[in-house]
Every structure is written in structure tokens, then in C-alpha cells.
Design a protein around this motif. Structure first.
Motif, PDB file in Angstrom:
ATOM      1  N   UNK A 217     -36.490  -3.978  21.087  1.00  0.00           N
ATOM      2  CA  UNK A 217     -37.283  -5.000  21.953  1.00  0.00           C
ATOM      3  C   UNK A 217     -38.472  -4.967  22.150  1.00  0.00           C
ATOM      4  N   UNK A 218     -39.189  -6.108  22.306  1.00  0.00           N
ATOM      5  CA  UNK A 218     -40.754  -6.221  22.501  1.00  0.00           C
ATOM      6  C   UNK A 218     -41.170  -5.602  23.600  1.00  0.00           C
ATOM      7  N   UNK A 219     -42.121  -4.782  23.616  1.00  0.00           N
ATOM      8  CA  UNK A 219     -42.766  -3.792  24.417  1.00  0.00           C
ATOM      9  C   UNK A 219     -42.185  -2.472  24.410  1.00  0.00           C
ATOM     10  N   UNK A 220     -41.235  -2.139  23.750  1.00  0.00           N
ATOM     11  CA  UNK A 220     -40.613  -0.775  23.674  1.00  0.00           C
ATOM     12  C   UNK A 220     -41.138   0.122  22.837  1.00  0.00           C
ATOM     13  N   UNK A 221     -41.347   1.237  22.840  1.00  0.00           N
ATOM     14  CA  UNK A 221     -42.046   2.274  21.694  1.00  0.00           C
ATOM     15  C   UNK A 221     -41.199   2.494  20.751  1.00  0.00           C
ATOM     16  N   UNK A 222     -41.730   3.036  19.681  1.00  0.00           N
ATOM     17  CA  UNK A 222     -40.696   3.650  18.552  1.00  0.00           C
ATOM     18  C   UNK A 222     -39.901   4.913  18.943  1.00  0.00           C
ATOM     19  N   UNK A 223     -40.609   5.707  19.832  1.00  0.00           N
ATOM     20  CA  UNK A 223     -39.778   6.699  20.483  1.00  0.00           C
ATOM     21  C   UNK A 223     -38.547   6.384  21.224  1.00  0.00           C
ATOM     22  N   UNK A 224     -38.782   5.065  21.614  1.00  0.00           N
ATOM     23  CA  UNK A 224     -37.397   4.455  22.326  1.00  0.00           C
ATOM     24  C   UNK A 224     -36.309   4.089  21.282  1.00  0.00           C
ATOM     25  N   UNK A 225     -36.836   3.712  20.301  1.00  0.00           N
ATOM     26  CA  UNK A 225     -35.783   3.229  19.209  1.00  0.00           C
ATOM     27  C   UNK A 225     -35.162   4.331  18.416  1.00  0.00           C
ATOM     28  N   UNK A 226     -36.313   5.358  18.118  1.00  0.00           N
ATOM     29  CA  UNK A 226     -35.805   6.619  17.278  1.00  0.00           C
ATOM     30  C   UNK A 226     -35.176   7.493  18.031  1.00  0.00           C
ATOM     31  N   UNK A 227     -34.070   7.116  18.737  1.00  0.00           N
ATOM     32  CA  UNK A 227     -32.966   8.194  19.648  1.00  0.00           C
ATOM     33  C   UNK A 227     -32.201   8.950  18.759  1.00  0.00           C
ATOM     34  N   UNK A 228     -31.372   9.827  19.324  1.00  0.00           N
ATOM     35  CA  UNK A 228     -30.504  10.684  18.515  1.00  0.00           C
ATOM     36  C   UNK A 228     -29.675   9.975  17.645  1.00  0.00           C
ATOM     37  N   UNK A 229     -29.354   8.589  18.179  1.00  0.00           N
ATOM     38  CA  UNK A 229     -28.530   7.546  17.526  1.00  0.00           C
ATOM     39  C   UNK A 229     -29.145   7.262  16.087  1.00  0.00           C
ATOM     40  N   UNK A 230     -30.236   7.068  16.251  1.00  0.00           N
ATOM     41  CA  UNK A 230     -30.927   6.653  14.988  1.00  0.00           C
ATOM     42  C   UNK A 230     -31.019   7.948  13.996  1.00  0.00           C
ATOM     43  N   UNK A 231     -31.246   9.084  14.609  1.00  0.00           N
ATOM     44  CA  UNK A 231     -31.110  10.374  13.593  1.00  0.00           C
ATOM     45  C   UNK A 231     -29.562  10.420  12.995  1.00  0.00           C
ATOM     46  N   UNK A 232     -28.667  10.107  13.880  1.00  0.00           N
ATOM     47  CA  UNK A 232     -27.354  10.167  13.336  1.00  0.00           C
ATOM     48  C   UNK A 232     -27.022   9.326  12.131  1.00  0.00           C
ATOM     49  N   UNK A 233     -27.642   7.985  12.570  1.00  0.00           N
ATOM     50  CA  UNK A 233     -27.259   7.149  11.375  1.00  0.00           C
ATOM     51  C   UNK A 233     -27.975   7.326  10.158  1.00  0.00           C
ATOM     52  N   UNK A 234     -29.220   7.659  10.148  1.00  0.00           N
ATOM     53  CA  UNK A 234     -30.071   8.260   8.838  1.00  0.00           C
ATOM     54  C   UNK A 234     -29.248   9.386   8.288  1.00  0.00           C
ATOM     55  N   UNK A 235     -28.289  10.098   8.892  1.00  0.00           N
ATOM     56  CA  UNK A 235     -27.784  11.189   8.110  1.00  0.00           C
ATOM     57  C   UNK A 235     -26.511  10.628   7.438  1.00  0.00           C
ATOM     58  N   UNK A 236     -26.097   9.543   7.591  1.00  0.00           N
ATOM     59  CA  UNK A 236     -24.926   8.823   6.688  1.00  0.00           C
ATOM     60  C   UNK A 236     -25.371   8.373   5.398  1.00  0.00           C
ATOM     61  N   UNK A 237     -24.798   9.126   4.403  1.00  0.00           N
ATOM     62  CA  UNK A 237     -25.192   8.680   2.959  1.00  0.00           C
ATOM     63  C   UNK A 237     -24.905   7.234   2.945  1.00  0.00           C
ATOM     64  N   UNK A 238     -25.798   6.596   1.856  1.00  0.00           N
ATOM     65  CA  UNK A 238     -25.554   5.445   1.283  1.00  0.00           C
ATOM     66  C   UNK A 238     -25.390   4.109   2.409  1.00  0.00           C
ATOM     67  N   UNK A 239     -26.450   4.612   3.531  1.00  0.00           N
ATOM     68  CA  UNK A 239     -26.462   3.496   4.698  1.00  0.00           C
ATOM     69  C   UNK A 239     -27.890   3.299   4.833  1.00  0.00           C
ATOM     70  N   UNK A 240     -28.417   1.957   4.852  1.00  0.00           N
ATOM     71  CA  UNK A 240     -29.721   1.599   5.285  1.00  0.00           C
ATOM     72  C   UNK A 240     -29.779   1.576   6.854  1.00  0.00           C
TER      73      UNK A 240
END
Length: 205
Positions: free
Chosen positions: A94-117
Motif C-alpha cells: 500500500x502507498x505510504x507503507x515501508x518496505x519493512x512492512x512488506x518484507x515480513x516473515x511471509x515474504x521470507x517464507x515465499x522466497x524460500x519456495x523453489x520456482x516461485x517468483x
């Protein structure tokens, strides 16, 4: 006598509160959201390039605790569909939210899934284009850009395990016909705090 009556009353009150709490949790876990108007074909005005084969999109709220299970089921799905399926996870930003807000533990979890952008969806513009309203909303489009499936890949809020959505997408990746819609369980994508603080956009779709 009066003391015994009071003890019985307290015990009954406690039992009623326990039953009410369990019932409330069950109702909450079964409360589904979903989509508004889902495009039958890949939107021409989407900034996302259509894949040559079968493509999965999942929209995720970075702070939705229910979506941990959705991403867990996506990891299982990608292990079972090593060919014939490409996947993108789009986190709303969302507009006004920092990248820290977006880069949550869920973001890290998604990044660990192979073959997923894993990508940003600034101000949830793509979510709106595809009609997604709830975190964990998943769509699958075919090689010709046609909609094959939309729904969720958990059986209830935060629930891990076999479910119709995940099994349906596995069937689609193998070219088999199956159900085309399931319920979605998660926080509203436009609820910044998963319980308050909605954001809006005035940008053109």
C-alpha cells in the motif's frame, strides 16, 4: 447450600464461555472471502506478462497470519508440480507503507519456495485487476490466457493439509479437468492491519 449453588453457577458459566469461545473460533476459521469480478482471460492492461504455459498467481497480505498456511500449501503444490506450472506470489504494498512492512516473515517464507517468483503489487493494483479481495486468493490461467481456476488452497483459515484447491491445481497442471472454484480464507487485502486501517487507491486501472 448457598456456597454450593455459587460453585455450580460459576462452573456452568465457565462451561458456557468455553463453548462460546470454541464456537466463535470455528465460525471464524470457516468464514470465507474471495473475489469480486474475476477476468475470464488474462487482462490486457495487466503489467504482468502472461506465461506460455499454465500460470498461478497468489495475492498475499504481508501481515495476514492465515496466509502462512496458504504459502505452506503452495510449497507442497510446487513440489508436486515440478513441470507444467509457473507461479507468482504478489504481496500488496500500500502507498505510504515501508518496505519493512512488506518484507515480513511471509515474504521470507515465499522466497524460500523453489520456482516461485515473489513480487510487489504496488497499491494492490494487480489484485484489483484480477478481482482478488482476500489474502491467499489464487488464480490459474492456461497457455491461451484463459481462466482455469480461482479460489484458495487451504480448507479453512490457517489450516494445513490436503484440500480441494491444491488438489484441483495439481490436476490442472497435468491437463486434467477438475473443479474451477473454491473458497478463500484470509484477511481482506485492503485491510492494512488485518483488523483496521484500510487503504484506498485512486489510480486508474
Amino acid at each position: 447450600m448457598r456456597e454450593s449453588f455459587r460453585n455450580v453457577f460459576i462452573a456452568l458459566l465457565w462451561l458456557v464461555l468455553v463453548i462460546w469461545g470454541i464456537s466463535a473460533l470455528w465460525v471464524y476459521s470457516q468464514r470465507a472471502g474471495g473475489f469480486s469480478s474475476v477476468p475470464d482471460f488474462w487482462p490486457e492492461h495487466s503489467s504482468l506478462p502472461a506465461a506460455e504455459g499454465v500460470q498461478l498467481l497468489m495475492f498475499v497480505h504481508p501481515r495476514c497470519p492465515c496466509s502462512r498456511a496458504s504459502l505452506g500449501e503452495l510449497a507442497v503444490l510446487m513440489r508436486n508440480c515440478q513441470q507444467g506450472l509457473s507461479a507468482r506470489v504478489l504481496f500488496i504494498s500500500p502507498k505510504g507503507q515501508s518496505m519493512e512492512w512488506v518484507h515480513s516473515s511471509l515474504w521470507a517464507q515465499a522466497k524460500r519456495i523453489p520456482n516461485v517468483s515473489v513480487e510487489l503489487d504496488v497499491n494492490a493494483m494487480e489484485a484489483r485487476r484480477f478481482g482478488a479481495e482476500v489474502s491467499g486468493a489464487t488464480l490459474v490461467y492456461g497457455a491461451q490466457g484463459e481462466l482455469l481456476f480461482h479460489g484458495g488452497i487451504t480448507a479453512s483459515r490457517g489450516h494445513y493439509g490436503d484440500n480441494m484447491g491444491r488438489l484441483a491445481i495439481q490436476q490442472l497442471s497435468m491437463g486434467r479437468e477438475t473443479v474451477s472454484e473454491t473458497a478463500v480464507f484470509g484477511c481482506p487485502l485492503n485491510d492494512v492491519l488485518c483488523g483496521g486501517g484500510e487503504f484506498t487507491t485512486t489510480s486508474q486501472m
